[in-house]
Design a protein around this motif. Structure first.
Motif, PDB file in Angstrom:
ATOM      1  N   ALA A  47       0.828  -1.210   0.000  1.00 19.63           N
ATOM      2  CA  ALA A  47       0.000   0.000   0.000  1.00 19.63           C
ATOM      3  C   ALA A  47       0.864   1.263   0.000  1.00 19.63           C
ATOM      4  CB  ALA A  47      -0.940   0.001   1.200  1.00 19.63           C
ATOM      5  N   ALA A  48       2.008   1.208   0.653  1.00 19.93           N
ATOM      6  CA  ALA A  48       2.910   2.360   0.671  1.00 19.93           C
ATOM      7  C   ALA A  48       3.403   2.694  -0.741  1.00 19.93           C
ATOM      8  CB  ALA A  48       4.093   2.088   1.598  1.00 19.93           C
ATOM      9  N   HIS A  49       3.270   1.742  -1.652  1.00 18.22           N
ATOM     10  CA  HIS A  49       3.675   1.953  -3.044  1.00 18.22           C
ATOM     11  C   HIS A  49       2.480   1.886  -3.992  1.00 18.22           C
ATOM     12  CE1 HIS A  49       7.895   1.893  -1.939  1.00 18.22           C
ATOM     13  NE2 HIS A  49       7.498   1.054  -1.010  1.00 18.22           N
ATOM     14  N   GLU A  50       1.293   2.083  -3.411  1.00 15.58           N
ATOM     15  CA  GLU A  50       0.023   2.118  -4.143  1.00 15.58           C
ATOM     16  C   GLU A  50      -0.221   0.845  -4.933  1.00 15.58           C
ATOM     17  OE1 GLU A  50      -0.177   5.769  -6.353  1.00 15.58           O
ATOM     18  OE2 GLU A  50       0.177   6.980  -4.561  1.00 15.58           O
ATOM     19  N   LEU A  51       0.110  -0.291  -4.316  1.00 13.24           N
ATOM     20  CA  LEU A  51      -0.112  -1.595  -4.930  1.00 13.24           C
ATOM     21  C   LEU A  51      -0.959  -2.468  -4.023  1.00 13.24           C
ATOM     22  CD1 LEU A  51       3.496  -2.504  -6.174  1.00 13.24           C
ATOM     23  CD2 LEU A  51       1.591  -1.666  -7.564  1.00 13.24           C
ATOM     24  N   ALA A  52      -1.772  -3.297  -4.636  1.00 14.10           N
ATOM     25  CA  ALA A  52      -2.461  -4.363  -3.912  1.00 14.10           C
ATOM     26  C   ALA A  52      -1.567  -5.604  -3.996  1.00 14.10           C
ATOM     27  CB  ALA A  52      -3.813  -4.638  -4.555  1.00 14.10           C
ATOM     28  N   GLY A  53      -1.839  -6.577  -3.156  1.00 13.71           N
ATOM     29  CA  GLY A  53      -1.045  -7.796  -3.140  1.00 13.71           C
ATOM     30  C   GLY A  53      -1.003  -8.485  -4.487  1.00 13.71           C
ATOM     31  N   TRP A  54      -2.159  -8.586  -5.150  1.00 11.86           N
ATOM     32  CA  TRP A  54      -2.193  -9.257  -6.455  1.00 11.86           C
ATOM     33  C   TRP A  54      -1.392  -8.486  -7.495  1.00 11.86           C
ATOM     34  CZ3 TRP A  54      -4.040  -6.803 -10.716  1.00 11.86           C
ATOM     35  CH2 TRP A  54      -4.910  -5.716 -10.527  1.00 11.86           C
ATOM     36  N   GLU A  55      -1.388  -7.153  -7.392  1.00 13.03           N
ATOM     37  CA  GLU A  55      -0.604  -6.352  -8.331  1.00 13.03           C
ATOM     38  C   GLU A  55       0.888  -6.626  -8.133  1.00 13.03           C
ATOM     39  OE1 GLU A  55      -3.146  -2.346  -9.129  1.00 13.03           O
ATOM     40  OE2 GLU A  55      -2.434  -2.638  -7.064  1.00 13.03           O
ATOM     41  N   PHE A  56       1.304  -6.668  -6.871  1.00 14.47           N
ATOM     42  CA  PHE A  56       2.705  -6.990  -6.591  1.00 14.47           C
ATOM     43  C   PHE A  56       3.052  -8.360  -7.156  1.00 14.47           C
ATOM     44  CE2 PHE A  56       6.038  -8.968  -4.113  1.00 14.47           C
ATOM     45  CZ  PHE A  56       7.047  -8.017  -4.177  1.00 14.47           C
ATOM     46  N   ASP A  57       2.178  -9.337  -6.982  1.00 12.66           N
ATOM     47  CA  ASP A  57       2.463 -10.693  -7.465  1.00 12.66           C
ATOM     48  C   ASP A  57       2.740 -10.713  -8.967  1.00 12.66           C
ATOM     49  OD1 ASP A  57       2.156 -11.695  -4.915  1.00 12.66           O
ATOM     50  OD2 ASP A  57       0.135 -12.490  -5.266  1.00 12.66           O
ATOM     51  N   VAL A  58       1.917 -10.035  -9.747  1.00 15.17           N
ATOM     52  CA  VAL A  58       2.104 -10.010 -11.202  1.00 15.17           C
ATOM     53  C   VAL A  58       3.364  -9.235 -11.562  1.00 15.17           C
ATOM     54  CG1 VAL A  58       1.128  -9.244 -13.415  1.00 15.17           C
ATOM     55  CG2 VAL A  58      -0.372 -10.260 -11.665  1.00 15.17           C
ATOM     56  N   LEU A  59       3.533  -8.058 -10.971  1.00 15.01           N
ATOM     57  CA  LEU A  59       4.715  -7.251 -11.275  1.00 15.01           C
ATOM     58  C   LEU A  59       5.997  -7.964 -10.845  1.00 15.01           C
ATOM     59  CD1 LEU A  59       3.412  -3.719 -10.180  1.00 15.01           C
ATOM     60  CD2 LEU A  59       3.482  -4.685 -12.496  1.00 15.01           C
ATOM     61  N   ALA A  60       5.949  -8.637  -9.707  1.00 16.42           N
ATOM     62  CA  ALA A  60       7.127  -9.358  -9.214  1.00 16.42           C
ATOM     63  C   ALA A  60       7.488 -10.521 -10.128  1.00 16.42           C
ATOM     64  CB  ALA A  60       6.889  -9.847  -7.784  1.00 16.42           C
ATOM     65  N   ALA A  61       6.483 -11.216 -10.654  1.00 16.55           N
ATOM     66  CA  ALA A  61       6.758 -12.312 -11.592  1.00 16.55           C
ATOM     67  C   ALA A  61       7.472 -11.771 -12.829  1.00 16.55           C
ATOM     68  CB  ALA A  61       5.464 -13.023 -11.981  1.00 16.55           C
ATOM     69  N   LEU A  62       7.024 -10.631 -13.321  1.00 16.92           N
ATOM     70  CA  LEU A  62       7.677 -10.021 -14.483  1.00 16.92           C
ATOM     71  C   LEU A  62       9.096  -9.570 -14.138  1.00 16.92           C
ATOM     72  CD1 LEU A  62       4.632  -7.959 -15.769  1.00 16.92           C
ATOM     73  CD2 LEU A  62       5.724  -9.883 -16.964  1.00 16.92           C
TER      74      LEU A  62
END
Length: 165
Positions: A47-62
């Motif tokens: 949230a401190a980076h304006e991301l939801a958990g699922w958003e982090f998961d996709v971005l992290a995979a990339l």
């Protein structure tokens, strides 16, 4: 050793059901409670980076895929363990925020790749740094050797779950 909440729960069950071996509860209840606290720490970091958990998961995979930070939708499905409909929705939403973009697959004229944008890379890198700082704080009471031992034991337990019944 200092008692925790689980010790109280187990003691109460031992009093009421002395016929049962409560050892699994001592482990799994602690894992569950730690999971709840970790979920909160992860949510706060994202949230401190304006991301939801699922958003982090996709971005992290990339991001983990290495340069040029792009994957096929099928590979993203495998990395994030969601359905294709869910992934399409997630990619659409991330693209609308400018965090990913779709590119033609140079190896398949009909295919597309999902690519991390510079903005997406900045968001996932910042969230990861913040997450690791929070996780380090959660582990602060354990020595480095104890952390390695816990990691090894949890890895052994997780492999059993990943192997299936």
């Amino acid at each position: 050793m200092e008692a925790d909440e689980v010790d109280g729960v187990v003691a109460a069950w031992a009093r009421e059901r002395s016929d049962l071996d409560l050892t699994p509860m001592q482990v799994m209840s602690r894992v569950a409670r730690l999971g709840q606290r970790l979920d909160r720490a992860r949510s706060d970091a994202f949230a401190a980076h304006e991301l939801a958990g699922w958003e982090f998961d996709v971005l992290a995979a990339l991001r983990r895929s290495g340069e040029p930070y792009r994957l096929s939708p099928g590979r993203l499905l495998a990395e994030t363990h969601v359905t294709s409909g869910t992934m399409t929705n997630r990619v659409d939403r991330l693209a609308a925020r400018g965090l990913v973009e779709r590119e033609p697959d140079p190896n398949d004229r009909r295919g597309v790749l999902v690519a991390l944008t510079p903005r997406g890379r900045q968001a996932v890198d910042g969230a990861l740094t913040d997450l690791l700082e929070r996780e380090r704080g959660l582990l602060d009471g354990l020595s480095a050797a104890d952390q390695r031992t816990v990691a090894r034991l949890l890895g052994a337990l997780l492999r059993r779950f990943e192997a299936g019944p």
